[in-house]
Design a protein around this motif. Structure first.
Motif, PDB file in Angstrom:
ATOM      1  N   ASP A 117       7.788  23.224  18.523  1.00 41.89           N
ATOM      2  CA  ASP A 117       6.713  22.227  18.534  1.00 41.89           C
ATOM      3  C   ASP A 117       5.560  22.678  19.427  1.00 41.89           C
ATOM      4  O   ASP A 117       4.386  22.513  19.075  1.00 41.89           O
ATOM      5  N   LEU A 118       5.890  23.255  20.596  1.00 41.99           N
ATOM      6  CA  LEU A 118       4.846  23.744  21.503  1.00 41.99           C
ATOM      7  C   LEU A 118       4.071  24.891  20.867  1.00 41.99           C
ATOM      8  O   LEU A 118       2.838  24.967  20.970  1.00 41.99           O
ATOM      9  N   LEU A 119       4.795  25.803  20.202  1.00 43.54           N
ATOM     10  CA  LEU A 119       4.140  26.932  19.549  1.00 43.54           C
ATOM     11  C   LEU A 119       3.221  26.441  18.432  1.00 43.54           C
ATOM     12  O   LEU A 119       2.081  26.897  18.296  1.00 43.54           O
ATOM     13  N   LEU A 120       3.697  25.474  17.659  1.00 45.05           N
ATOM     14  CA  LEU A 120       2.891  24.918  16.570  1.00 45.05           C
ATOM     15  C   LEU A 120       1.651  24.225  17.108  1.00 45.05           C
ATOM     16  O   LEU A 120       0.541  24.396  16.587  1.00 45.05           O
ATOM     17  N   ASP A 121       1.824  23.440  18.182  1.00 42.52           N
ATOM     18  CA  ASP A 121       0.672  22.766  18.797  1.00 42.52           C
ATOM     19  C   ASP A 121      -0.378  23.776  19.246  1.00 42.52           C
ATOM     20  O   ASP A 121      -1.588  23.569  19.063  1.00 42.52           O
ATOM     21  N   GLY A 122       0.086  24.873  19.847  1.00 46.84           N
ATOM     22  CA  GLY A 122      -0.842  25.883  20.328  1.00 46.84           C
ATOM     23  C   GLY A 122      -1.617  26.547  19.197  1.00 46.84           C
ATOM     24  O   GLY A 122      -2.831  26.772  19.304  1.00 46.84           O
ATOM     25  N   LEU A 123      -0.928  26.848  18.109  1.00 51.17           N
ATOM     26  CA  LEU A 123      -1.588  27.485  16.975  1.00 51.17           C
ATOM     27  C   LEU A 123      -2.669  26.581  16.384  1.00 51.17           C
ATOM     28  O   LEU A 123      -3.773  27.034  16.056  1.00 51.17           O
ATOM     29  N   PHE A 124      -2.348  25.286  16.252  1.00 52.86           N
ATOM     30  CA  PHE A 124      -3.328  24.388  15.652  1.00 52.86           C
ATOM     31  C   PHE A 124      -4.437  24.013  16.632  1.00 52.86           C
ATOM     32  O   PHE A 124      -5.547  23.685  16.211  1.00 52.86           O
ATOM     33  N   GLU A 125      -4.165  24.100  17.926  1.00 49.97           N
ATOM     34  CA  GLU A 125      -5.241  23.917  18.897  1.00 49.97           C
ATOM     35  C   GLU A 125      -6.254  25.054  18.769  1.00 49.97           C
ATOM     36  O   GLU A 125      -7.474  24.837  18.790  1.00 49.97           O
ATOM     37  N   GLN A 126      -5.746  26.281  18.607  1.00 50.04           N
ATOM     38  CA  GLN A 126      -6.637  27.425  18.405  1.00 50.04           C
ATOM     39  C   GLN A 126      -7.424  27.283  17.114  1.00 50.04           C
ATOM     40  O   GLN A 126      -8.630  27.575  17.068  1.00 50.04           O
ATOM     41  N   ALA A 127      -6.760  26.813  16.057  1.00 44.61           N
ATOM     42  CA  ALA A 127      -7.451  26.623  14.778  1.00 44.61           C
ATOM     43  C   ALA A 127      -8.538  25.556  14.902  1.00 44.61           C
ATOM     44  O   ALA A 127      -9.617  25.681  14.311  1.00 44.61           O
ATOM     45  N   GLY A 128      -8.255  24.506  15.677  1.00 42.73           N
ATOM     46  CA  GLY A 128      -9.263  23.476  15.892  1.00 42.73           C
ATOM     47  C   GLY A 128     -10.480  24.008  16.619  1.00 42.73           C
ATOM     48  O   GLY A 128     -11.625  23.669  16.281  1.00 42.73           O
ATOM     49  N   GLU A 129     -10.260  24.863  17.616  1.00 41.10           N
ATOM     50  CA  GLU A 129     -11.379  25.474  18.346  1.00 41.10           C
ATOM     51  C   GLU A 129     -12.191  26.374  17.421  1.00 41.10           C
ATOM     52  O   GLU A 129     -13.429  26.426  17.497  1.00 41.10           O
ATOM     53  N   PHE A 130     -11.491  27.079  16.538  1.00 40.73           N
ATOM     54  CA  PHE A 130     -12.161  27.953  15.569  1.00 40.73           C
ATOM     55  C   PHE A 130     -13.063  27.119  14.651  1.00 40.73           C
ATOM     56  O   PHE A 130     -14.233  27.452  14.426  1.00 40.73           O
ATOM     57  N   LEU A 131     -12.539  26.003  14.123  1.00 39.72           N
ATOM     58  CA  LEU A 131     -13.328  25.162  13.225  1.00 39.72           C
ATOM     59  C   LEU A 131     -14.501  24.508  13.952  1.00 39.72           C
ATOM     60  O   LEU A 131     -15.569  24.304  13.363  1.00 39.72           O
TER      61      LEU A 131
END
Length: 286
Positions: A117-131
């Protein structure tokens, strides 16, 4: 939940053959569908280039390719802006989170665990910053962002950054629960009511002789029975519409347009003509 007069309807097309992709997009347009999505994968071609081809051969249907959130966000934005110009405002984009092969394998092995869950949260946080950086390149008007979501981390990402979220319920009760969770997360993200469309993903096989497994529910049956399922999920499940994934695109898209769409129209669930305007306006997005 926004007021919903008619259901939105989209179809997923693969990109293994350019002319077949164009033909199916044209047939989907004849059925008045909101948009088609283009995938990638083994043996498939660049989704954005395929939808660029479809832009020249269609007039009204929306075109939503898959693009990875990697590299320079301004390049990501420019590719979709170009598609939007080519299609006169009909482009969207489905962002795919960028992971290395090792991170992907690690994540698959950890799904459902606290570490996963932590790894998934981190990946989507990065994707959000990218968008967010891509948004600055798009400016005040941007193509709709369409996110595929299977879990809370992705619902949270969608609630903050997407315009359309594709969810994968197995039944009406689960769809109700997912819709409630997505709406709550959108409110927590400061989104105004009605700013996010929730479409249910459904694999469809409108024929015989095939079975398959998927991350989304599988429907096997007649066009009338599919219309029954879509009506239930629209009226009782809270879906704003649907993205259908055909098992056999050539056969199932034809049946969808020739039989399912007319049945939905007879039930008052789907429009009988295309409205003017961009894909954003057709989806009722600000």
């Amino acid at each position: 939940m926004p007021l919903r007069e008619h259901a939105h309807l989209a179809v997923a097309l693969d990109g293994s053959d350019p002319q077949e992709f164009l033909r199916l997009a044209q047939r989907a347009e004849e059925g008045l569908l909101d948009f088609v999505t283009a995938q990638d994968g083994p043996g498939q071609l660049d989704p954005t280039l395929l939808t660029g081809l479809a832009a020249a051969g269609t007039d009204r249907i929306g075109l939503v390719p898959l693009e990875t959130t990697a590299g320079d966000p301004s390049v990501f934005a420019r590719r979709i802006t170009t598609l939007d110009r080519l299609s006169a405002g009909r482009a969207g984009v489905r962002p795919r989170v960028a992971t290395s092969a090792a991170d992907h394998d690690r994540l698959v092995g950890l799904l459902g665990t606290p570490e996963g869950d932590l790894l998934l949260d981190g990946l989507f946080e990065q994707a959000g910053e990218f968008l967010a950086r891509a948004d600055r390149s798009w400016g005040a008007v941007r193509p709709p962002v369409v996110a595929l979501a299977h879990a809370t981390a992705v619902y949270r990402f969608s609630a903050a950054h997407a315009d359309v979220v594709l969810v994968t319920p197995t039944d009406t009760g689960q769809l109700v629960a997912i819709r409630k969770e997505v709406d709550t997360l959108a409110e927590e993200a400061g989104r105004p009511p009605g700013s996010l469309r929730v479409l249910a993903d459904l694999n469809v096989l409108l024929g015989e002789g095939e079975t398959f497994d998927s991350d989304a529910a599988v429907f096997i049956g007649t066009p009338d029975a599919l219309a029954d399922r879509l009506q239930e999920w629209f009226e009782e499940g809270g879906a704003d519409g649907f993205r259908l994934r055909p098992a056999d695109a050539a056969r199932d898209v034809e049946t969808l347009v020739a039989e399912v769409v007319p049945e939905l129209q007879l039930r008052g669930l789907f429009r009988t003509s295309y409205p003017d305007g961009s894909l954003r306006s057709r989806l009722g997005l600000a």
